[in-house]
Design a protein around this motif. Sequence first.
Motif, mmCIF file in Angstrom:
data_model
loop_
_atom_site.group_PDB
_atom_site.id
_atom_site.type_symbol
_atom_site.label_atom_id
_atom_site.label_comp_id
_atom_site.label_asym_id
_atom_site.label_seq_id
_atom_site.Cartn_x
_atom_site.Cartn_y
_atom_site.Cartn_z
ATOM 1 N N THR A 9 1.677 -12.544 4.880
ATOM 2 C CA THR A 9 0.356 -12.005 4.537
ATOM 3 C C THR A 9 0.260 -10.529 4.878
ATOM 4 O O THR A 9 -0.425 -9.760 4.183
ATOM 5 N N TRP A 10 0.969 -10.120 5.932
ATOM 6 C CA TRP A 10 0.921 -8.722 6.354
ATOM 7 C C TRP A 10 1.469 -7.765 5.303
ATOM 8 O O TRP A 10 1.204 -6.557 5.358
ATOM 9 N N SER A 52 0.859 -1.190 0.000
ATOM 10 C CA SER A 52 0.000 0.000 0.000
ATOM 11 C C SER A 52 0.891 1.234 0.000
ATOM 12 O O SER A 52 1.520 1.553 1.005
ATOM 13 N N GLY A 85 -1.459 -5.161 1.644
ATOM 14 C CA GLY A 85 -2.239 -4.094 2.254
ATOM 15 C C GLY A 85 -3.733 -4.383 2.241
ATOM 16 O O GLY A 85 -4.242 -5.008 1.305
ATOM 17 N N ARG A 86 -4.416 -3.932 3.264
ATOM 18 C CA ARG A 86 -5.868 -4.205 3.355
ATOM 19 C C ARG A 86 -6.633 -3.543 2.218
ATOM 20 O O ARG A 86 -7.605 -4.100 1.711
ATOM 21 N N ASP A 87 -6.193 -2.367 1.814
ATOM 22 C CA ASP A 87 -6.852 -1.722 0.682
ATOM 23 C C ASP A 87 -6.581 -2.485 -0.611
ATOM 24 O O ASP A 87 -7.426 -2.547 -1.507
ATOM 25 N N ARG A 88 -5.412 -3.139 -0.695
ATOM 26 C CA ARG A 88 -5.072 -3.926 -1.880
ATOM 27 C C ARG A 88 -5.905 -5.202 -1.956
ATOM 28 O O ARG A 88 -6.212 -5.707 -3.037
ATOM 29 N N ARG A 89 -6.261 -5.720 -0.808
ATOM 30 C CA ARG A 89 -7.101 -6.929 -0.783
ATOM 31 C C ARG A 89 -8.496 -6.633 -1.320
ATOM 32 O O ARG A 89 -9.131 -7.475 -1.952
ATOM 33 N N GLN A 90 -8.959 -5.427 -1.065
ATOM 34 C CA GLN A 90 -10.291 -5.053 -1.542
ATOM 35 C C GLN A 90 -10.303 -4.860 -3.061
ATOM 36 O O GLN A 90 -11.224 -5.294 -3.745
ATOM 37 N N LYS A 114 -1.979 5.921 2.685
ATOM 38 C CA LYS A 114 -1.462 4.769 3.418
ATOM 39 C C LYS A 114 0.012 4.875 3.797
ATOM 40 O O LYS A 114 0.453 4.231 4.740
ATOM 41 N N ILE A 132 -5.681 -16.180 1.358
ATOM 42 C CA ILE A 132 -6.026 -15.412 2.554
ATOM 43 C C ILE A 132 -7.398 -15.836 3.067
ATOM 44 O O ILE A 132 -7.614 -15.985 4.273
ATOM 45 N N LYS A 133 -8.324 -16.063 2.148
ATOM 46 C CA LYS A 133 -9.695 -16.417 2.520
ATOM 47 C C LYS A 133 -9.828 -17.876 2.936
ATOM 48 O O LYS A 133 -10.454 -18.190 3.973
#
Length: 420
Positions: free
Chosen positions: A306-307, A110, A310-315, A115, A329-330
């Motif tokens: 996994t860290w 991110s 980025g969380r925004d990248r996962r979306q 970010k 991840i899921k």
Amino acid sequence: MSLLRGVRLNGARAAARHGTRLQPMRMIQVSAIRSALDRTGLYEFHEKHGAKMVPFAGYSMPLTYSDAGQVASHRHVREHAGLFDVGHMVQHKFKGPTSSAFLQYITPASLSAEKMKPFSSTLSVLLSPEGGILDDLMITKLSEDEFFVVTNAGRREEDLEYIGKQLEAFNKENMSNGFTMHEVLHKQGLLALQGPSAMSVLQKFVAKDVDLTKLVFGTSSYLELQVPNHGPVETLVARGGYTGEDGFEISIPPEHTVAVAEAFLSDSEVQLAGLAARDSLRLEAGMCLYGHDLDPSVSPVEGGLTWTVGRDRRQKGDFLGAERVLREIKEGPPRRRIGLVVEGPPAREGAKIYAQDGTTEIGQVTSGIPSPTLGKNIAMGMVKNNYHLAGSALLVEVRNKKYEAVVTKMPFVPNKFFRG
């Protein structure tokens, strides 16, 4: 396998090195393999100080020094400060209005203004379209349209070819938004000053009004070093490193690298450290060595990284390899990287790992050493999912005999990064 053994295996693969600029719409040309080992700008400095030089990632690099063996050097870094030459690593600059978008295409980091602030750094991974890790890398954001990136020497040719192909396609597709320019900083020096004394040592070479306590882990700054009998040297200093200790990685113009190294070494707290100590320190710190703990078959989720996604990248899922990465991840990955404490002799790379029944093979060791700090044999390995939980009892086969091992949380030795 430890880096100590890896230098013997990797030494046969030596490559010509050269600086290259990627112009818009042009693919980088990778250098041809040659027999001669390349050298960092500190080669003669190492010889002067009694280094045992070995082939590593196409370079002649110091393994140990005559005044200290691997264990003594390791302990000196844990207790004082060690100076490592990491000038074999590949230093890059990415510039242009689409540079952030390009790096977010080839990595899951991110990097947007929301970010990541300028002069902050993050570990990330270069991903294949299939979601495998092609290399691990450090990204430092210098501004919204300029980034400093460090990749591994052992992946130089592969990375440059891959980045070149991806950049050519990316620039063509995003032509209306401007180009991303890629520059390799040829022969740029890179020193790692690591250990609890690192800040007090570096502080002596910067202006009195520079407060290094403001430069916390994961941040960077351009700093002018005052080098005795040499003059001022403009450097890019990042707080972090590959040992688990507090420390700095310092990018230095080629013509000043030797002078800066000699200046640091003149401090009584500092001792030179080579590949052997670097390997044992990084393994105690739970850090991966590419080509051993990570390779193109391993995803960030399997590799315990996994860290880095980025969380925004996962979306958005708008990076190479996103399909596999987001699925794992899921749903969970088929394998996972683990830490082990092993009874009996050290378990080296390739040692088979079994379930407690002694017959079900579940994976193999990727790195292993006797830990100088803990006095125990430690290892990393890759095992089938559901065998990765801390405290799980497993077996490791060493020389056709199976020994008890326990899955252990990493880092094995607590990290001491300076966070202010």
